[in-house]
Design a protein around this motif. Structure first.
Motif, PDB file in Angstrom:
ATOM      1  N   ILE A  14       0.646  -1.129  -0.001  1.00 13.13           N
ATOM      2  CA  ILE A  14       0.111  -0.073  -0.113  1.00 13.13           C
ATOM      3  C   ILE A  14       1.460   0.705   0.052  1.00 13.13           C
ATOM      4  O   ILE A  14       1.411   0.969   0.672  1.00 13.13           O
ATOM      5  N   ALA A  15       0.509   2.508  -1.122  1.00 11.56           N
ATOM      6  CA  ALA A  15       1.458   3.502  -0.944  1.00 11.56           C
ATOM      7  C   ALA A  15       0.900   4.510  -0.695  1.00 11.56           C
ATOM      8  O   ALA A  15      -0.291   4.523  -1.429  1.00 11.56           O
ATOM      9  N   ASP A  16       1.051   5.219   0.767  1.00 10.00           N
ATOM     10  CA  ASP A  16       0.592   6.712   0.599  1.00 10.00           C
ATOM     11  C   ASP A  16       0.053   7.327  -0.551  1.00 10.00           C
ATOM     12  O   ASP A  16       0.930   8.286  -1.748  1.00 10.00           O
ATOM     13  N   ALA A  17      -1.004   7.498  -2.077  1.00  7.57           N
ATOM     14  CA  ALA A  17      -1.482   8.110  -2.896  1.00  7.57           C
ATOM     15  C   ALA A  17      -1.521   9.723  -2.754  1.00  7.57           C
ATOM     16  O   ALA A  17      -1.416   9.785  -3.846  1.00  7.57           O
ATOM     17  N   THR A  18      -1.335  10.474  -1.603  1.00  9.69           N
ATOM     18  CA  THR A  18      -1.538  11.822  -1.514  1.00  9.69           C
ATOM     19  C   THR A  18      -0.204  12.261  -1.685  1.00  9.69           C
ATOM     20  O   THR A  18      -0.500  13.149  -2.296  1.00  9.69           O
ATOM     21  N   ASP A  19       0.601  11.212  -1.921  1.00  8.81           N
ATOM     22  CA  ASP A  19       2.184  12.193  -2.609  1.00  8.81           C
ATOM     23  C   ASP A  19       2.297  10.870  -3.631  1.00  8.81           C
ATOM     24  O   ASP A  19       3.978  10.510  -3.359  1.00  8.81           O
ATOM     25  N   PRO A  20       1.943  11.103  -5.022  1.00 10.78           N
ATOM     26  CA  PRO A  20       1.734   9.375  -6.175  1.00 10.78           C
ATOM     27  C   PRO A  20       3.411   9.960  -6.426  1.00 10.78           C
ATOM     28  O   PRO A  20       4.172   9.038  -6.664  1.00 10.78           O
ATOM     29  N   VAL A  21       3.910  11.415  -6.840  1.00  9.47           N
ATOM     30  CA  VAL A  21       4.900  11.552  -7.337  1.00  9.47           C
ATOM     31  C   VAL A  21       7.028  10.851  -6.483  1.00  9.47           C
ATOM     32  O   VAL A  21       7.275  10.171  -7.305  1.00  9.47           O
ATOM     33  N   ALA A  22       6.649  11.615  -4.683  1.00  9.59           N
ATOM     34  CA  ALA A  22       7.052  10.060  -4.098  1.00  9.59           C
ATOM     35  C   ALA A  22       7.483   9.297  -3.893  1.00  9.59           C
ATOM     36  O   ALA A  22       8.310   8.372  -3.930  1.00  9.59           O
ATOM     37  N   THR A  23       6.437   8.404  -4.205  1.00  9.45           N
ATOM     38  CA  THR A  23       6.601   7.074  -3.918  1.00  9.45           C
ATOM     39  C   THR A  23       6.723   6.164  -5.310  1.00  9.45           C
ATOM     40  O   THR A  23       7.417   5.094  -5.427  1.00  9.45           O
ATOM     41  N   GLY A  24       6.834   6.936  -6.720  1.00 14.01           N
ATOM     42  CA  GLY A  24       7.082   6.540  -7.285  1.00 14.01           C
ATOM     43  C   GLY A  24       8.350   5.677  -8.227  1.00 14.01           C
ATOM     44  O   GLY A  24       7.769   4.420  -8.088  1.00 14.01           O
TER      45      GLY A  24
END
Lengths: 393, 322
Positions: free
Chosen positions: A140-150
């Motif tokens: 599960i990735a925190d989708a509020t900061d999609p760029v950061a988790t890419g």
């Protein structure tokens, strides 16, 4: 002929025609240039704003962050689970912050923002891998900061392919060559472009030029009204177009200087190249600068106070940042947002500047973007000239 | 229009329009407030025309309508032969407008301001024109000082200098001497008379009576209405005021009593004397008779001054207004 008639004719002769119009434009240009030079705060911001923004954004914006806080929920105590976690740690992208025991605990951690990632290794994971059932491993990735988790997500996927090569021995060895011993299920789409500084610096040039150019001209007419100098100016034989062009021209020079600063610093500190033609880049950047100066000037003719003009500028600046493709990938936006984005000059300029600097694009590649900015500029100037109040009514 | 004036208006060759400002029925409202009502006036070339009236009486609005800065709601007219409704661009080439509030660029020097004006009006040598203007104004030592740092008197000189730099045919001066010391005021008026002598027409608004008396003709406007116009002598004669000057003890108390007496239209104190005036000589005489008989004070029939006339006019218009 009387003295009176002769004097009237003399004045008429020297105030009519293209030469006189040029003279009035020149008068305004010189006047604005002197005022600009004398306004020390504005003068300082011309150089400082691009420098500070470039350094801040250039160094601070990292779209491939590492050591993201991660929670794990291990419901299976097999060697596979332990290897997977070890590999995650070794990738540098993940920092194990918390060990959850229930799904609710994972949810709470994500909700509070204490972790940006959570990995759930389901019960019987090891057994199902060996049986070749390709069990699902949930990330599960925190989708509020999609760029950061890419970046982290793509690292995870690379990891999945060969993490178990050492564990899959004996009867399970035949599984090692298959597309993947388990299924990595990521709860979020990831960002395909994988942005880097190379992409940020050219974009920043557009954003910085938009912000500074907009503000300089947004104040130019309202300032004259608030200081009372407009009354004198309006009583002189000068036309709205001459005033507008005279006020825009000095700031176009300022924009040129800012562009030079950004390109130089981008080259020296961030190693951003200019692959394409530098002359093309400069001339299209000037077009973009004039486009933003025109918008600012238009606001200035519509607003009645300097404060109003500032508010309008920020209102315009926001979609520039959000919908132009600077902050989020343009193709990732919904169609209606893309439609708004197409109206904004920055959208087209980003394509131009990234195209020329990073891909070596030529004028013919960028034709439609050039035309879009030119059309926008013309429209803004027309509104400004029409809206310019020639009386005090 | 008439003759008697402090200095004769210069004669001009025929052919050129003799009437520089010729407007009829000008009205202007802002929202529900009528600032100028049905104003008709004519100003002949080469005259210094004084525009008088209390604050907020519509002087500035009228001047702005004449030079195209405001559009009249109704009425028509010409300025220098150009239609004020449709040809304001033409008017602006030939009119110098000095605003009430200093409106040159405070962050430009004297020289830079004058060069800007010279360039806007297309003078062939802006730098030389500015230098000459600076010399004429006696500002050589301050040429590179920021205009915003000048004192009131110097600002006003500079503003006038900027107005006349492009050699206009008509000057519109909106309270040019407000807040300026008496010496500077006198120099300013000498300059205005010099310019008028060269053939320039000057419309100047003012509050000062001594300045009104230096004009060839005057007009008095109050609360949007033009109440009277003509030469100073005409305005006084036209008011038809009988005036008495009273000297002696307890004038303040007498003044209060007289103000309430029918037949007395104006009471004003001037130093140690009281001016008492009425529009009907017989009624006035009857009204003051009881006070003259007590013999405590000296009563003497007098010529009304311009100020008497204006105070009377202001009192009357306020009555109408209220």
């Amino acid at each position: 002929m009387t003295d009176f008639d002769r004097q009237m004719q003399e004045v008429d002769a020297r105030t009519r025609g293209a030469r006189a119009a040029f003279g009035r434009w020149w008068a305004t240009f010189i006047k604005e240039l002197i005022q600009l030079r004398r306004d020390r705060v504005t003068f300082a911001t011309m150089i400082l704003i691009p420098l500070i923004q470039l350094l801040l954004f250039g160094y601070a914006i990292n779209t491939d962050p590492k050591h993201l806080p991660t929670a794990v929920l291990i419901q299976d105590d097999s060697p596979f689970a332990r290897s997977f976690l070890a590999a995650m740690r070794a990738s540098d992208y993940f920092q194990m912050e918390a060990q959850a025991t229930t799904e609710a605990e994972v949810d709470a951690l994500m909700l509070s923002g204490r972790v940006q990632f959570a990995v759930q290794i389901p019960a019987h994971f090891g057994r199902d891998v060996i049986r070749g059932e390709r069990p699902a491993l949930l990330v599960i990735a925190d989708a509020t900061d999609p760029v950061a988790t890419g970046g982290a997500v793509s690292a995870l996927q690379g990891l999945a392919a060969n993490v178990f090569s050492r564990d899959l021995l004996g009867p399970a060895a035949n599984l090692a060559g298959k597309p993947g011993p388990f299924e990595l299920r990521v709860h979020r789409r990831y960002n395909p472009t994988g942005e880097t500084q190379l992409n940020i610096v050219p974009g920043l040039m557009g954003v910085i030029l938009t912000l500074t150019m907009l503000i300089y001209t947004a104040l130019s007419v309202t300032r004259e009204i608030e200081r009372g100098t407009m009354e004198s100016l309006l009583s002189m034989p000068i036309r709205p177009t001459e005033i507008m062009l005279g006020k825009i021209a000095p700031y176009a020079l300022v924009g040129g200087v800012q562009m030079a600063v950004i390109l130089t610093v981008g080259r020296l500190l961030f190693d951003v190249p200019v692959l394409g033609n530098i002359g093309l880049l400069v001339s299209l950047s000037m077009l973009f600068i004039v486009a933003n100066l025109s918008v600012g000037y238009t606001f200035s003719t519509v607003a009645t106070t300097q404060l109003q003009a500032m508010q309008m500028s920020f209102f315009f600046f926001l979609p520039n940042i959000l919908l132009s493709g600077f902050m989020f990938p343009f193709r990732g936006m919904p169609l209606w947002a893309q439609a708004i984005g197409e109206v904004i000059p920055l959208t087209h300029y980003l394509r131009i500047v990234r195209g020329i600097m990073l891909k070596g694009a030529t004028a013919s590649d960028l034709q439609s973007d050039m035309l879009a900015i030119a059309a926008f500029t013309l429209a803004a100037m027309t509104v400004a000239v029409v809206r310019f109040r020639q009386t005090l009514d | 229009m008439t003759m008697a004036a402090p200095s004769p208006a210069p004669a001009h060759d025929s052919g050129a329009p003799d009437v520089v400002i010729d407007v009829e029925g000008l009205s202007k409202s802002f929202g529900s407030r009528t600032v100028v009502r049905d104003l008709t006036m004519q100003v002949r070339r080469g005259l210094i025309y004084g525009f008088l009236g209390p604050n907020g009486s519509g002087k500035t609005t009228t001047i702005r309508m004449l030079c195209g800065l405001l559009t009249p709601d109704s009425g028509r007219g010409t300025c220098l032969g150009y239609d004020i409704l449709t040809q304001s661009a033409e008017i602006k080439r030939h009119v110098g407008y000095m605003t009430q509030r200093f409106s040159l660029y405070a962050d430009l020097t004297i020289r830079e301001n004058l060069e800007f004006v010279a360039r806007v009006y297309g003078l062939p040598h802006p730098r030389r024109a500015a230098r000459d203007a600076i010399a004429r104004l006696g500002l050589q030592n301050r040429a590179d000082q920021l205009a915003g740092e000048l004192s009131g008197g110097w600002k006003q000189r500079l503003a006038l200098g900027a107005c006349i730099l492009p050699s206009p045919q008509l000057l519109l001066l909106d309270e040019p001497t407000a807040g300026v010391d008496p010496k500077a005021r006198r120099d300013f008026w000498d300059e205005i008379h010099g310019l008028a002598h060269e053939g320039l027409t000057v419309l100047v608004s003012t509050h000062y009576m001594d300045e009104a008396e230096r004009c060839h003709e005057i007009a008095y406007i109050a609360y949007g209405d033009l109440l009277t116009h003509g030469t100073v002598a005409e305005v006084i004669a036209h008011a038809n005021l009988s005036t008495w000057t009273v000297t002696g003890p307890d004038l303040a108390e007498l003044g209060e009593k007289l103000k309430k007496t029918p037949g007395v239209d104006m009471v004003a104190t001037f130093g140690a004397a009281l001016h008492v005036a009425g529009r009907d000589a017989a009624k006035l005489e009857a009204a003051i008779a009881p006070y003259r008989q007590d013999g405590a004070r000296t009563w003497r029939p007098d010529e009304p001054t311009l100020e008497d006339v204006f105070i009377d006019l202001m009192g009357r218009s306020r009555d109408n207004f209220g």
